[in-house]
Design a protein around this motif. Structure first.
Motif: not given
Ligand SMILES: [Mg+2]
Ligand SMILES: Nc1ncnc2c1ncn2[C@@H]1O[C@H](COP(=O)(O)OP(=O)(O)OP(=O)(O)O)[C@@H](O)[C@H]1O
Lengths: 518, 346
Positions: A44, A165-166
């Motif tokens: 991240s 992100d995810e």
């Molecule tokens: Mg992360």
């Protein structure tokens, strides 16, 4: 293929951790590049630097051949970089179109040109096969659709490089399949995509290349076609990982949890849980399989005392706990890993230590008889759990907000498991958690079972339910439609029941008569 | 989303300081407009508020009620409650103090503490009504504390002009007996021992919030009520308790005004002390030490303003403008952060 992005020697130092250590990362035109790695490995952070949320300490970023400094998200957007976060940033009461154009509205004189906005959003949605109704209200959309709105938002701003992100952590398996299809469409249109995930299966299903980070360093980049599940897992964790849970057979003891005709209504009076009967014995894991939103959350919160039941009785170790306060239920021997760690499980601005005592903060030795906090004991206890559960970085007085998602989850798990409760409810215990930590948490769940805890597991991951449970219950539309021993459960059968199929109709040539309501 | 730059401790102090400097800068534009030299005006402001022991004492005296109301607002805020009702709680507390002050004849060692205690209880009970309405009925505390302010105001108006009227042509009660009054500690200024009480109150706030189990629960409720509930914390009970403690602190401001300054209840004596408490809490970052410092700053501005008015063409209303500007810049923290970062990068 041409490189649209290159990040060279990116380094980022946070007060206590080196989050990125001379990381090289590149992205080719029209590729899907998976970015994987353990919790806290810096994924991240790396992408936040690219999007202008964090400033790098060293390194350079080259976008389409140009050296650039990305000081803020505006700059990233100008460079046609878009990012979709795990926590959406949508205005719920507004419509899809209004959300998408927010900040770059189309005007007609001093007024907003709604017609044109809607048409534009509809055109984009169709072009990329997103199937979004521009006039729908955000609040009425499922999580999966809201995520598409976020994607559309980025595309509307001209994103050619899209960072996710995810994105799959919040999705149901069906929604994940849909998302993968969307990503393929985007790729076909020439969008380059960075895809962060913890699920190796998804990496293998969708990506062209995959890069692995570990403790801030880049471990390697592979063509997805040249690698496999086991190798990726080992690259991520740095050792051999057991992808299968090892467990002996269950030794069920006396009944610990008993639900008799439990019903729960939501705040609008809608029945969410309907007349559920269930029993969990000491020393066994009962898994609840079901598509999210079929009443699992409400059922579990009712057991925890966080929601009122509208009918029925709940017994814990023989005691009627219906209507008890959450604290009293906890003290009766109850532990609970909630599904949403940010909303329920953690006070993000509290330190790791203070989060580790939430729920037992009022018991000895953490308070003195005068009601004062015993900082020394709290610190010691936190150090112990941090070591035992391998929370990284191992700093007790750091705010939980600054931990990576997986390490936040470890804090919750450590707190609840360390109490050695008689009844342990785990809701989505490994959501957003890396393979190494999944292995660890799974081992701990089994250890709790073998210690004699009754474990109720709720998970959207069928794999997880199948590998941990001793018995499986299927929940559909607020009801437990079937309970079966693990030997009788197959992915196919559970999938059929989860979508509302009836056991009688399940024709797979297996036993079907014996697995009724128990 | 995570904070871009994790605030370092020194930044916590830096931001309010920058806000104050900016406010003074903008204020100097007004001073120039009335044809004065800002340096001269600010010079007078400074020497008249902090230039001598006597001036410092005056500043502290002006700051004392703000310390209490600032602490009151800050305390509630830490528990996630926006107490707009310090003003009303102050009036109720003040009335309780004056009632004890005029109705009993006791030795000072009992009388003064009893009057202070009465003010705390009055403020606490009044604020608990707001806490209860919020906790049990979900009425937002901003709305119900504002309404309770009006009720407190009119209630004390009536009490003081009616049953407790002192008999003179002014709407005020009779004087309290001297055994209930705070002692002056720096004559001829009106600074009293109440300032020590403020120091003790700040320490108590700190200890309650960060060193006790209760404080842990209150702050958890303030930061994430859902997680607090999950952790077995009774959110409703803590809401009422937070309001009660906040109200007790506001009540102390009332006690200071009655037992230290006016020695009687004059109708509508408070010049918005309760509302100033919001500004003080904001500037002090809701931390007891910050609140004390912010209160001293505001006290200094008020203490120096009269002299500035007297010896320059700058009207004392400038101080109100500066106070407003400080609040504005503190609220615009985001802007200041940005400016600071730009400087760091350069
Ligand atoms: Mg992360
Ligand atoms: N704002 C911050 N302040 C201090 N440390 C931070 C901050 N943000 C991240 N970190 C630390 O930097 C490291 C990398 O975090 P990052 O969020 O990039 O990990 P991640 O790979 O995305 O993990 P996850 O898979 O769990 O989301 C972690 O050790 C984290 O604790």
């Amino acid at each position: 293929m041409a490189k649209v992005l290159e990040m060279r020697g990116i380094t980022k130092q946070f007060p206590r951790v080196l989050a990125n250590d001379h990381v090289y990362f590149d992205l080719e035109h029209g590729e899907i590049h998976a970015l994987v790695g353990e919790n806290g490995s810096g994924k991240s952070t790396l992408m936040s630097i690219l999007y202008g949320l964090y400033q790098k300490d060293a390194g350079e970023i080259i976008v389409r051949g140009q050296h650039v400094e990305i000081t803020e998200p505006r700059r990233a957007i100008d460079l046609r970089i878009g990012m979709v976060f795990q926590h959406f940033m949508l205005v719920e009461p507004l419509t899809v179109a209004e959300n998408i154009v927010l900040g770059s509205e189309i005007r007609k004189g001093p007024f907003l040109d709604y017609k044109k906005m809607i048409a534009e959003v509809r055109r984009l949605s169709e072009e990329y096969g997103l199937q979004i109704d521009p006039e729908a209200k955000i609040a009425d959309l499922s999580v999966g659709l809201q995520q598409r709105v976020e994607i559309l938002k980025a595309l509307y701003r001209g994103a050619e490089i899209l960072i996710l992100d995810e994105p799959t952590a919040v999705l149901t398996p069906q929604e994940v399949d849909d998302l993968i299809q969307v990503l393929r469409n985007l790729k076909a249109k020439g969008t380059s995509i960075v895809f962060i995930t913890h699920k190796i299966k998804e990496v293998l299903a969708v990506s062209d290349r995959v890069s692995v980070l570990r403790r801030g360093r880049k471990i390697g980049t592979k063509l997805t076609s040249d690698t496999n599940e086991q190798e990726l897992a080992e690259m991520m964790v740095g050792r051999v990982v057991l992808l299968q849970v090892e467990k002996g057979s269950a030794q069920p003891g006396p009944e610990v949890l008993r639900l008799e005709g439990v019903s729960v209504k939501d705040q609008f009076g809608q029945v969410k849980v309907n007349n559920v009967n269930l029993s969990v014995r000491s020393g066994e894991v009962l898994g609840i399989a079901g598509v999210e939103g079929n009443g699992q959350s409400e059922l579990v919160e009712a057991i925890a005392g966080l929601r009122r039941v509208s009918g029925g009785k709940i017994y814990l170790s023989g005691q009627d706990i219906t209507g008890w306060s959450p604290l009293r239920i906890r003290r009766a021997g109850f532990g609970f890993v909630p599904e949403d760690r940010h909303r329920r499980g953690l006070v993000l601005d509290y330190s790791v230590a203070d989060n580790l005592i939430l729920g037992i903060h009022g018991s000895k030795p953490f308070v003195t008889s005068a009601g004062l906090r015993n900082q020394g004991k709290i610190g010691e206890y936190a150090e112990e759990l941090i070591a035992e559960y391998d929370v990284r970085p191992p700093v007790a007085n750091q705010a939980v907000r600054n931990l990576s998602g997986g390490n936040q989850q470890k804090v919750v798990v450590a707190r609840e498991f360390a109490q050695n409760p008689d009844l342990l409810i785990c809701s989505q215990p490994t959501r957003g958690v890396d393979v190494g930590a999944i292995e660890f948490i799974h081992k701990q769940v089994i250890a709790q079972r073998d210690r004699g805890a009754a474990v109720l597991l709720v998970s959207a991951e069928l794999d997880e339910v199948l590998s941990l449970s001793d018995r499986v219950a299927v929940m559909y539309n607020g009801e437990i439609v079937s309970v079966m021993p693990i030997e009788e459960a197959t992915e196919h059968k559970l999938g059929f029941l989860m979508l509302g199929g009836r056991l009688e109709d399940y024709q797979a040539g297996e036993v079907s008569g014996s697995a009724g309501q128990s | 989303m995570r904070d871009k730059v994790k605030a370092l401790p020194w930044q916590e102090l830096l931001l309010p300081l920058v806000a104050v400097v900016l406010a003074l800068l903008v204020g100097s534009v007004f001073i120039l407009y009335v044809g004065e030299n800002p340096l001269k005006a600010y010079g007078i402001l400074f020497t008249e508020s902090l230039g001598s022991m006597r001036n410092i004492a005056t500043t502290l005296q002006r700051a004392t009620p703000l310390m209490f109301t600032g602490l009151a607002v800050a305390f509630a805020f830490r528990a996630g409650l926006f107490n707009i009702g310090a003003e009303g709680q102050l009036y109720i507390g003040a009335f309780c103090a004056v009632w004890v002050g005029i109705s009993f004849n006791l030795p000072r060692i009992i009388h003064l503490p009893l009057a202070i205690f009465a003010a705390m209880v009055g403020g606490a009970l009044w604020a608990s009504i707001a806490g209860y309405l919020k906790a049990k009925l979900g009425v937002h505390e901003v709305i119900n504390t504002i309404m309770l302010n009006f009720i407190a105001l009119f209630l004390t108006d009536w009490l003081v002009t009616g049953p407790f009227h002192g008999g003179s042509w002014v709407p005020e009660t009779v004087r309290i007996s001297s055994s209930a009054a705070f002692t002056r500690i720096y004559l001829p200024t009106r600074l009293t021992t109440a300032v020590y009480v403020a120091g003790i109150a700040a320490a108590a706030v700190y200890i309650i919030l960060w060193k006790t189990k209760r404080g842990y629960e209150l702050r958890a409720v303030g930061l994430n009520p859902d997680a607090a509930e999950y952790g077995g914390i009774n959110v409703a009970r803590n809401t009422v308790i937070a309001m009660a403690i906040s109200g007790a602190l506001a009540g102390l401001a009332g006690a200071e005004q009655i037992l230290g300054l006016h020695n009687r209840f004059i109708v509508r004596f408070s010049s918005d002390l309760g509302f100033m408490g919001i500004a003080v809490a904001l500037l002090g970052k809701n931390h007891p030490v910050g609140v004390l410092l912010a209160a001293v700053l505001f006290g200094a501005l008020q203490a120096g303003s009269a002299a500035m008015d007297r010896s320059t063409a700058v009207p004392r209303e400038l101080i109100t403008i500066i106070q407003a500007l400080i609040i504005f810049f503190v609220a615009a923290e985001f802007l200041i952060r940005r400016m600071l970062r730009l400087k760091e990068d350069a």
